[in-house]
Design an enzyme around this catalytic site. Sequence first.
Site, PDB file in Angstrom:
ATOM      1  N   GLU A   1       7.960   0.691   4.718  1.00 17.19           N
ATOM      2  CA  GLU A   1       7.522  -0.415   5.576  1.00 17.19           C
ATOM      3  C   GLU A   1       7.643  -1.714   4.785  1.00 17.19           C
ATOM      4  O   GLU A   1       7.319  -1.754   3.586  1.00 17.19           O
ATOM      5  CB  GLU A   1       6.054  -0.187   5.982  1.00 17.19           C
ATOM      6  CG  GLU A   1       5.482  -1.292   6.863  1.00 17.19           C
ATOM      7  CD  GLU A   1       4.012  -1.072   7.219  1.00 17.19           C
ATOM      8  OE1 GLU A   1       3.341  -0.241   6.555  1.00 17.19           O
ATOM      9  OE2 GLU A   1       3.526  -1.723   8.158  1.00 17.19           O
TER      10      GLU A   1
ATOM     11  N   HIS B   1       4.208   6.929   3.935  1.00 15.21           N
ATOM     12  CA  HIS B   1       5.158   5.839   3.698  1.00 15.21           C
ATOM     13  C   HIS B   1       4.686   4.929   2.577  1.00 15.21           C
ATOM     14  O   HIS B   1       3.531   4.975   2.155  1.00 15.21           O
ATOM     15  CB  HIS B   1       5.426   5.027   4.980  1.00 15.21           C
ATOM     16  CG  HIS B   1       4.271   4.215   5.492  1.00 15.21           C
ATOM     17  ND1 HIS B   1       3.408   4.667   6.477  1.00 15.21           N
ATOM     18  CD2 HIS B   1       3.839   2.964   5.183  1.00 15.21           C
ATOM     19  CE1 HIS B   1       2.510   3.719   6.743  1.00 15.21           C
ATOM     20  NE2 HIS B   1       2.746   2.679   5.965  1.00 15.21           N
TER      21      HIS B   1
ATOM     22  N   HIS C   1       0.836  -1.209   0.000  1.00 20.63           N
ATOM     23  CA  HIS C   1       0.000   0.000   0.000  1.00 20.63           C
ATOM     24  C   HIS C   1       0.862   1.247   0.000  1.00 20.63           C
ATOM     25  O   HIS C   1       2.062   1.198   0.275  1.00 20.63           O
ATOM     26  CB  HIS C   1      -0.972   0.020   1.200  1.00 20.63           C
ATOM     27  CG  HIS C   1      -0.299   0.048   2.545  1.00 20.63           C
ATOM     28  ND1 HIS C   1      -0.150  -1.070   3.333  1.00 20.63           N
ATOM     29  CD2 HIS C   1       0.273   1.060   3.245  1.00 20.63           C
ATOM     30  CE1 HIS C   1       0.475  -0.756   4.455  1.00 20.63           C
ATOM     31  NE2 HIS C   1       0.749   0.536   4.424  1.00 20.63           N
TER      32      HIS C   1
END
Lengths: 133, 133
Positions: A129, A79, A7
């Site tokens: 991430e 992020h 994502h």
Amino acid sequence: MISGLAHIAIVVPDLSKAAYLYKNIFGAEISDQLDLPEHGVSIIKVNLPGCLIELLHPLGPQSPIQKFLDKNPDGGMHHLCFNVNDLSIIKNATQDKIRYLNGGNPKIGMEGKPVLFIHPKDMCGTLVELEEH
Amino acid sequence: MISGLAHIAIVVPDLSKAAYLYKNIFGAEISDQLDLPEHGVSIIKVNLPGCLIELLHPLGPQSPIQKFLDKNPDGGMHHLCFNVNDLSIIKNATQDKIRYLNGGNPKIGMEGKPVLFIHPKDMCGTLVELEEH
């Protein structure tokens, strides 16, 4: 070693307004709002073809994204999250001095899966991430 | 109406170093560096499964991304680019007061295709490029 983009996380000052825009302009599918007090965020998922956007808003006084919103009151990209098969392979893949947040110890992320964050100073200013699948 | 994510654009202070990190940590395929003086950028493309990242660095004194790098000397995520079939449909899809850069007139982007940028103030702080395919 990366198996895909999980994502793109975007912090916004108004979740409903942001979700409305993505739905209205782009025809995105929008999830209901989820409150995740253990992560300090409220979230709406925006499904676009080939791409999941997670709209985030701070929840609670200890939210890890409150400072970001203070600095970026209009909101902004927070992020990128990539899928990996094995966090340890990624973590040990490089001889370079890459720092991971939380002392390099995986935590359980919002999807209930182990995650690690690379320090943005070591990734050209981008918070990345890694989510183990 | 969005047919896919075209790319994620990341401005970096050192193109070679950034490309090395994406290759070394994530196993990404890296393009050669392309200098595009007519766009004021040098670019390296980073191919990851399901995701294209464009690493950008200012080229020339009039570069449109120099101010961003001045504000974010470590680099950072600059914009998202989505594929659309028809820019005019997107542009006219909403009754909301969405402002487009360049007076709403499409320009020819770095891929040689018509592009439009949505003003980030009207898209929750995210600069969104729409590329017609």
